[in-house]
Design an enzyme around this catalytic site. Structure first.
Site, mmCIF file in Angstrom:
data_model
loop_
_atom_site.group_PDB
_atom_site.id
_atom_site.type_symbol
_atom_site.label_atom_id
_atom_site.label_comp_id
_atom_site.label_asym_id
_atom_site.label_seq_id
_atom_site.Cartn_x
_atom_site.Cartn_y
_atom_site.Cartn_z
ATOM 1 N N CYS A 98 -21.905 -14.551 -16.340
ATOM 2 C CA CYS A 98 -20.937 -15.385 -15.626
ATOM 3 C C CYS A 98 -20.077 -14.440 -14.786
ATOM 4 O O CYS A 98 -19.233 -13.720 -15.316
ATOM 5 C CB CYS A 98 -20.091 -16.163 -16.631
ATOM 6 S SG CYS A 98 -18.922 -17.304 -15.879
ATOM 7 N N CYS A 118 -18.854 21.383 -22.756
ATOM 8 C CA CYS A 118 -17.503 21.104 -22.260
ATOM 9 C C CYS A 118 -17.563 20.556 -20.843
ATOM 10 O O CYS A 118 -18.149 21.163 -19.955
ATOM 11 C CB CYS A 118 -16.688 22.400 -22.296
ATOM 12 S SG CYS A 118 -15.097 22.285 -21.479
#
Length: 314
Positions: free
Chosen positions: A137, A165
């Site tokens: 929707c 990292c």
């Protein structure tokens, strides 16, 4: 761990500076690389609002073509998957593979653009409208329609990489030709809107991930994926250099079947060269933007990565 120690040094400053991550950051990013939005479009797309039923221009619209994200232009839905549910909003029973993320939202499930995090609407299951038993929707205001046969090349595309990292991965990828922006964040875990502290203490299952927005006319996904495999060690498991933990795992979060196939091809090439590749391949999920001090870390600190370096592998 070096990075964890740095985190504790910064924690007090973060508290005073108010670097809290807001809910809207999931659909954040550098606005220079997205289409400008009106105030009403921002209300729905960025702030998760809803347009009034039966008012959207694509509710009773059934031309052949493709629906793309109003904010970033990524392909979301094909007209062949659109149907009339009578609910007052455009309804689709399928999406372009990898283009839409599903996010738990109380008793409902929110759907967002996998490329930029823009709010689309909600998805509902088992209603019996079509054989697929699925109804996306969607707010018309979150979409733009491209008629079938229209020549079109996307202005931008998105890739997600995890390789230790995120400071170091970001540092190298943002220097690549055709890259518009690189942002550090979290993906692949169970918690909505995690903090760095939660991810660091293995409470969420997220990896440290970078979101790369690039210009397809200047570079391509394979070039960036090749670079990704050369700026970190893809043979290491749940670590990268001195950084140890599942948040530092090597993982590619693909948005499309094509991205997955490219990653698989590159892994096969590396394996033939003798590399025992540990890189995971997973479909892209919700991307949660990391705290401000993580963004452009090495550029802001005028430094270079301590656990990443470029090694030619191809």
């Amino acid at each position: 761990m070096m990075k964890r120690m740095m985190y504790f040094m910064l924690f007090s400053w973060m508290t005073l500076a108010g670097c809290a991550q807001t809910q809207s950051q999931q659909a954040g990013g550098d606005s220079r690389y997205f289409r400008p939005l009106t105030s009403e479009e921002k209300r729905v797309i960025l702030h998760k609002g809803t347009e009034r039923a039966f008012t959207g221009k694509y509710d009773k619209f059934y031309e052949a073509g493709t629906y793309v994200c109003k904010r970033c232009g990524a392909e979301l839905y094909h007209s062949s998957d659109k149907f009339d549910s009578g609910c007052g909003w455009p309804s689709f029973d399928d999406e372009v593979e990898g283009a839409v993320n599903r996010v738990p939202d109380g008793l409902r499930t929110e759907i967002t653009c996998a490329s930029c995090g823009a709010h689309l609407g909600h998805v509902f299951l088992n209603e019996g409208f079509t054989a697929k038993n699925t109804r996306h929707c969607v707010n018309s205001i979150s979409l733009e329609f491209i008629p079938a046969g229209t020549p079109r090349k996307a202005a931008s595309d998105t890739a997600y990489f995890a390789g230790g990292c995120f400071w170091g991965v970001e540092y190298y990828l943002e220097q690549a030709l055709g890259v518009k922006s690189v942002e550090s964040g979290y993906m692949g875990g169970s918690k909505k809107n995690p903090s760095y502290q939660e991810v660091s203490y293995h409470k969420t299952g997220h990896a440290e991930v970078v979101r790369v927005i690039f210009n397809p006319s200047e570079t391509d996904y394979e070039s960036l994926a090749r670079l990704f495999f050369e700026i970190h060690d893809p043979t290491q498991v749940n670590r990268q250099g001195p950084d140890v933990g599942d948040q530092y795992r090597s993982e590619i979060f693909y948005r499309t079947v094509e991205q997955k196939e490219i990653a698989e091809k590159l892994i096969r090439i590396l394996e033939k060269k003798g590399y025992d590749v540990a890189t995971r391949l997973s479909p892209a999920a919700s991307f949660w933007l990391a705290e401000d001090y993580h963004q452009n870390y090495y550029v802001n600190k005028d430094g270079t990565p301590y656990c990443h370096k470029r090694v030619q592998r191809f």
